[in-house]
Write a protein that holds these residues in place. Structure first.
Motif, short mmCIF file in Angstrom:
data_model
loop_
_atom_site.label_atom_id
_atom_site.label_comp_id
_atom_site.label_asym_id
_atom_site.label_seq_id
_atom_site.Cartn_x
_atom_site.Cartn_y
_atom_site.Cartn_z
N ILE A 48 0.83 -1.20 0.00
CA ILE A 48 0.00 0.00 0.00
C ILE A 48 0.87 1.25 0.00
O ILE A 48 0.58 2.23 -0.71
N ILE A 49 1.94 1.24 0.77
CA ILE A 49 2.85 2.39 0.80
C ILE A 49 3.49 2.60 -0.56
O ILE A 49 3.56 3.73 -1.07
N PHE A 50 3.96 1.52 -1.20
CA PHE A 50 4.60 1.64 -2.51
C PHE A 50 3.62 2.18 -3.55
O PHE A 50 3.95 3.10 -4.30
N ILE A 51 2.42 1.62 -3.59
CA ILE A 51 1.42 2.09 -4.56
C ILE A 51 1.02 3.53 -4.26
O ILE A 51 0.81 4.34 -5.17
N GLY A 52 0.96 3.89 -2.99
CA GLY A 52 0.67 5.28 -2.61
C GLY A 52 1.75 6.23 -3.07
O GLY A 52 1.47 7.34 -3.56
N LEU A 53 3.02 5.82 -2.94
CA LEU A 53 4.12 6.66 -3.43
C LEU A 53 4.09 6.82 -4.94
O LEU A 53 4.35 7.92 -5.47
N VAL A 54 3.75 5.74 -5.64
CA VAL A 54 3.61 5.84 -7.10
C VAL A 54 2.45 6.78 -7.45
O VAL A 54 2.56 7.58 -8.39
N ALA A 55 1.36 6.72 -6.68
CA ALA A 55 0.23 7.63 -6.92
C ALA A 55 0.62 9.08 -6.67
O ALA A 55 0.20 9.98 -7.42
N ILE A 56 1.43 9.33 -5.65
CA ILE A 56 1.90 10.70 -5.39
C ILE A 56 2.77 11.19 -6.54
O ILE A 56 2.63 12.34 -7.00
N LEU A 57 3.67 10.33 -7.02
CA LEU A 57 4.49 10.71 -8.18
C LEU A 57 3.63 10.97 -9.41
O LEU A 57 3.89 11.91 -10.17
N LEU A 58 2.61 10.17 -9.61
CA LEU A 58 1.70 10.36 -10.74
C LEU A 58 0.96 11.69 -10.62
O LEU A 58 0.86 12.45 -11.59
N TYR A 59 0.47 12.00 -9.43
CA TYR A 59 -0.21 13.28 -9.20
C TYR A 59 0.72 14.46 -9.46
O TYR A 59 0.34 15.43 -10.12
N ASN A 60 1.95 14.38 -8.95
CA ASN A 60 2.90 15.47 -9.16
C ASN A 60 3.24 15.63 -10.64
O ASN A 60 3.40 16.76 -11.12
N ASN A 61 3.36 14.52 -11.36
CA ASN A 61 3.68 14.60 -12.78
C ASN A 61 2.53 15.23 -13.57
O ASN A 61 2.76 16.07 -14.44
N VAL A 62 1.30 14.84 -13.26
CA VAL A 62 0.15 15.41 -13.96
C VAL A 62 -0.03 16.88 -13.58
O VAL A 62 -0.30 17.73 -14.45
N ASN A 63 0.14 17.20 -12.31
CA ASN A 63 -0.04 18.57 -11.84
C ASN A 63 1.01 19.52 -12.40
O ASN A 63 0.73 20.70 -12.66
N ALA A 64 2.23 19.02 -12.62
CA ALA A 64 3.31 19.85 -13.16
C ALA A 64 3.37 19.80 -14.68
O ALA A 64 4.33 20.29 -15.27
N HIS A 65 2.38 19.19 -15.30
CA HIS A 65 2.32 19.05 -16.77
C HIS A 65 3.58 18.36 -17.28
O HIS A 65 4.21 18.82 -18.22
N SER A 67 5.77 14.93 -18.68
CA SER A 67 5.73 14.16 -19.91
C SER A 67 4.61 13.11 -19.87
O SER A 67 4.44 12.42 -18.86
N PRO A 68 3.86 12.98 -20.95
CA PRO A 68 2.80 11.95 -20.98
C PRO A 68 3.37 10.53 -20.87
O PRO A 68 2.73 9.66 -20.27
N ILE A 69 4.55 10.30 -21.41
CA ILE A 69 5.13 8.96 -21.31
C ILE A 69 5.44 8.60 -19.86
O ILE A 69 5.27 7.46 -19.44
N THR A 70 5.87 9.59 -19.08
CA THR A 70 6.12 9.35 -17.66
C THR A 70 4.82 9.01 -16.96
O THR A 70 4.78 8.12 -16.10
N THR A 71 3.74 9.68 -17.32
CA THR A 71 2.44 9.39 -16.74
C THR A 71 2.02 7.95 -17.04
O THR A 71 1.60 7.22 -16.14
N TYR A 72 2.15 7.54 -18.28
CA TYR A 72 1.78 6.17 -18.65
C TYR A 72 2.68 5.13 -17.97
O TYR A 72 2.20 4.07 -17.56
#
Length: 152
Positions: A48-65, A67-72
């Motif tokens: 759960i912690i690992f998936i949560g950290l990945v979700a935080i990175l995903l949120y930061n990547n989308v919020n900071a606009h 790269s789409p490849i990083t999002t995927y």
């Protein structure tokens, strides 16, 4: 492609390769599978912690606009981690010459003693290590015992 994207591709590929090995290849190695026993899932909090950290990175990547490849890549890493942690069952495969436990093949000849604890944990003593086998169903302990006695 940035260094972050390359690292995400490598880690996603490694997790996916592990999932394929665990699900399809391990079953075919070292002879026919005599018995497949599902074990208890462990380390849910770590997953759960690992998936949560990945979700935080995903949120930061989308919020900071970002790269789409990083999002995927972050989404795919999160999905593979979710599959490995919550959908796939850890298992023990018993073969004619040994068994797989924690993805390691152990020959029956290495077993020194086997004991059953009061809380339903099968303790297998090897030369230098103890294996604690926690099955998801207690009826599986009897089936494991029968297979090990008949092939040892």
């Amino acid at each position: 492609m940035t260094l972050t994207d390359i690292a995400l591709v490598i880690f996603t590929f490694l997790l996916l390769a592990y999932a394929v090995y665990d699900e399809f290849i391990m079953d075919k190695k070292n002879g026919k599978t005599l018995l497949r026993v599902n074990l208890q899932r462990r380390n849910k909090i770590d997953a759960i912690i690992f998936i949560g950290l990945v979700a935080i990175l995903l949120y930061n990547n989308v919020n900071a606009h970002g790269s789409p490849i990083t999002t995927y890549l972050l989404i795919s890493l999160g999905l593979v981690a979710f599959y490995i942690s919550f959908i796939r069952w850890p298992k023990m495969l018993l073969k004619p010459t040994g068994f797989y436990y924690a993805n390691i093949f152990i020959h029956y000849a290495r077993i020194q003693t086997m004991n059953l604890s009061q809380d339903g944990v099968l303790v297998i003593q090897l030369e230098q290590k103890k294996l604690l086998v926690r099955v998801s169903e207690l009826d599986d302990l009897e089936r494991i015992y029968k297979v090990m006695v008949s092939y040892q």
